[in-house]
Design a protein around this motif. Structure first.
Motif, PDB file in Angstrom:
ATOM      1  N   ASP A  86       7.133   0.188 -10.098  1.00  0.00           N
ATOM      2  CA  ASP A  86       7.952  -0.816  -9.425  1.00  0.00           C
ATOM      3  C   ASP A  86       9.438  -0.487  -9.528  1.00  0.00           C
ATOM      4  N   PRO A 111       3.856   1.073  -6.126  1.00  0.00           N
ATOM      5  CA  PRO A 111       4.844   0.020  -6.390  1.00  0.00           C
ATOM      6  C   PRO A 111       4.534  -1.249  -5.601  1.00  0.00           C
ATOM      7  N   ASN A 154       8.027  -6.985  -6.613  1.00  0.00           N
ATOM      8  CA  ASN A 154       8.574  -6.598  -7.909  1.00  0.00           C
ATOM      9  C   ASN A 154       9.721  -5.596  -7.754  1.00  0.00           C
ATOM     10  N   SER A 155       9.546  -4.636  -6.844  1.00  0.00           N
ATOM     11  CA  SER A 155      10.575  -3.614  -6.643  1.00  0.00           C
ATOM     12  C   SER A 155      11.889  -4.229  -6.175  1.00  0.00           C
TER      13      SER A 155
END
Length: 498
Positions: free
Chosen positions: A417, A466, A470-471
């Protein structure tokens, strides 16, 4: 047909036997002591290395029922930067000064001041750091001139094992790159650096590519180890380059991340390039090309400190308990950021005064949030190296993660992430020793190239993609994270002075 991979680590030597299909038949480890005679000093006795290595070779051959004549090649890996100095009779003149020894700060300042950083970059591709070999040689010259005058040979740690096995004074390009005496771009010793140190080039070993045969086991070593006289010994690699071979990170686009005690971000490149600010190391790779590498001093050791020292009352299941708590916390740890500078830092700041700390702590944070923030903080620190690699226009298509921290599924997801990239696990888990064995197989012609061997032997076993939400959150937090060191730098320095 079998191959030996020998990895001379800082606290122990690891020896594996690999068959021609890449299967590890067995392994042994033998410990040896580290000596700390003064503050910031770290030394070892090279003879301890050889005793442990020769005993380990004999033990693994017996343990696995492998005859000496079945071993067709040997590859060497090991701790980088250490200095083994020998006289004209091949006697070791003093204990080896290790990579983690910090006594040479003054010599590093002197080298940089006298040569200036632009010339250092031109001559070696790197800056002077206390861990490197050249400052150690200068320290010997300044503090033990009698020993300096008697130096006839300078070897790196793994190359002392090569000498004991073969009688040859030889090294290879990846380990030589970490001496600050090597022209990384031209893959040869730097005449300018040797002139500056007043060290004759004959004192340095002949330099080979990592997969080239450098010598053969002599009769004395054969008697001590059980190996067959004449067994080829290839160049091998410094621990990080050999480790990258062991993960298959030998092609452009594959980056390896080692989540061990320290954290290493390693990216191969087809052509030589150097970061203009020398925040990354630029070294020769073990496949005939080059690589860049960022090193943070505390990675999985941050979590180890948190579990075993701060929360030591949890017992044997401490890691499982704390990681389970962290997994229940949302990404971003409710606005809590951990700076992972428990041992100072190397990349990108090279600051021994840097300190670890929690930023943003409030009464709503619990232990799970603090555990997760440690995992995130180390991953942010690794991303610092990733961003420099991106600046160098080195392509990154996948990340291969190894080391103790890689066992955590949570940590692999957090890394994916924060990096915004797919993170893969692989089938090979033996690290640099496995890479050294692969190089031995290439050296005797079992494979046409290092790349061919890695394509054949190393496979992806697990992947983490990812998560977009969240990223996005981590991108916002990373922008805050990377400003915190600069904000706190002067404070860290003041704390060191107290």
């Amino acid at each position: 047909m079998a191959f030996l991979g020998i990895d001379l680590g800082t606290s122990s030597v690891k020896i594996i036997i690999m068959d021609k299909d890449g299967k590890v038949l067995g392994s042994v480890s033998k410990d040896y002591p580290i000596y700390y005679p003064r503050q910031n000093w770290a030394e070892q006795n090279p003879e301890d290395w050889w005793q442990s290595t020769s005993e380990g070779i004999k033990e693994i051959l017996s343990k696995m029922g492998v005859k000496g004549e079945d071993v067709k090649g040997i590859g060497l890996s090991g701790q980088m930067h250490g200095s083994v100095v020998m006289d004209k009779d091949n006697n070791v003149l003093m204990p080896a000064i290790l990579w983690c020894d910090q006594r040479t700060a003054g010599e590093c300042d002197y080298i940089t001041r006298k040569l200036n950083q632009a010339n250092l970059t031109k001559y070696t591709g790197n800056k002077a750091l206390p861990g490197f070999t050249a400052p150690k040689i200068l320290w010997i010259k300044n503090h033990n001139p009698g020993i300096f005058e008697r130096i006839t040979h300078v070897l790196l740690p793994k190359d002392y094992i090569r000498f004991k096995l073969t009688g040859e004074f030889a090294t290879e390009v990846s380990d030589a790159s970490g001496t600050l005496m090597f022209d990384v771009e031209k893959r040869t010793w730097s005449k300018e650096m040797l002139e500056f140190l007043e060290l004759p080039e004959e004192a340095l070993p002949r330099c080979f590519e990592s997969y080239e045969i450098t010598g053969k086991v002599n009769s004395k070593a054969a008697e001590e180890t059980g190996l067959k006289p004449g067994t080829p010994v290839v160049g091998g690699g410094g621990d990080q380059a050999a480790g990258a071979v062991g993960t298959g990170a030998v092609k452009s686009g594959i980056m390896s991340v080692a989540l061990g005690t320290s954290g290493v971000v390693f990216a191969g490149q087809d052509a030589y390039s150097v970061d203009e600010h020398n925040r990354l190391h630029s070294f020769c790779h073990a496949n005939g090309k080059w690589h860049v590498m960022g090193v943070m001093l505390s990675a999985a050791s941050c979590l180890k400190w948190w579990v075993e020292d701060v929360n030591k009352g949890l017992g044997e299941k401490g890691f499982d308990i704390l990681l389970d708590e962290a997994d229940k916390v949302d990404s971003g740890s409710h606005g809590l950021i951990f700076l992972p500078y428990l041992m100072g830092e190397r990349t990108p700041y090279s600051d021994p005064d840097a300190r670890g700390c929690f930023i943003g702590l409030n009464i709503t944070h619990d232990r799970g949030a603090m555990t997760r923030s440690i995992i995130e903080g180390v991953s942010f620190g690794l991303r610092d190296s990733l961003e420099i690699i991106k600046d160098l226009k080195i392509p990154i298509d996948e990340v291969r993660v190894t080391g103790g921290g890689a066992k955590s599924k949570l940590w692999r997801q957090v890394l994916a992430d924060i990096f915004g990239a797919k993170v893969n696990m692989i089938n090979a888990t033996e690290g640099p020793a496995y890479g050294a064995a692969i190089l031995a197989a290439v050296g005797i012609g079992e494979y046409g190239s290092v790349e061919d061997a890695c394509d054949e032997l190393i496979k992806v076993t697990d992947s983490m993609e990812p998560l977009a939400e969240n990223s996005r959150k981590y991108e916002e937090m990373y922008q805050i994270y990377k400003g915190l060191y600069l904000t706190l730098k002067d404070t860290f320095n003041k704390l060191t002075g107290i």
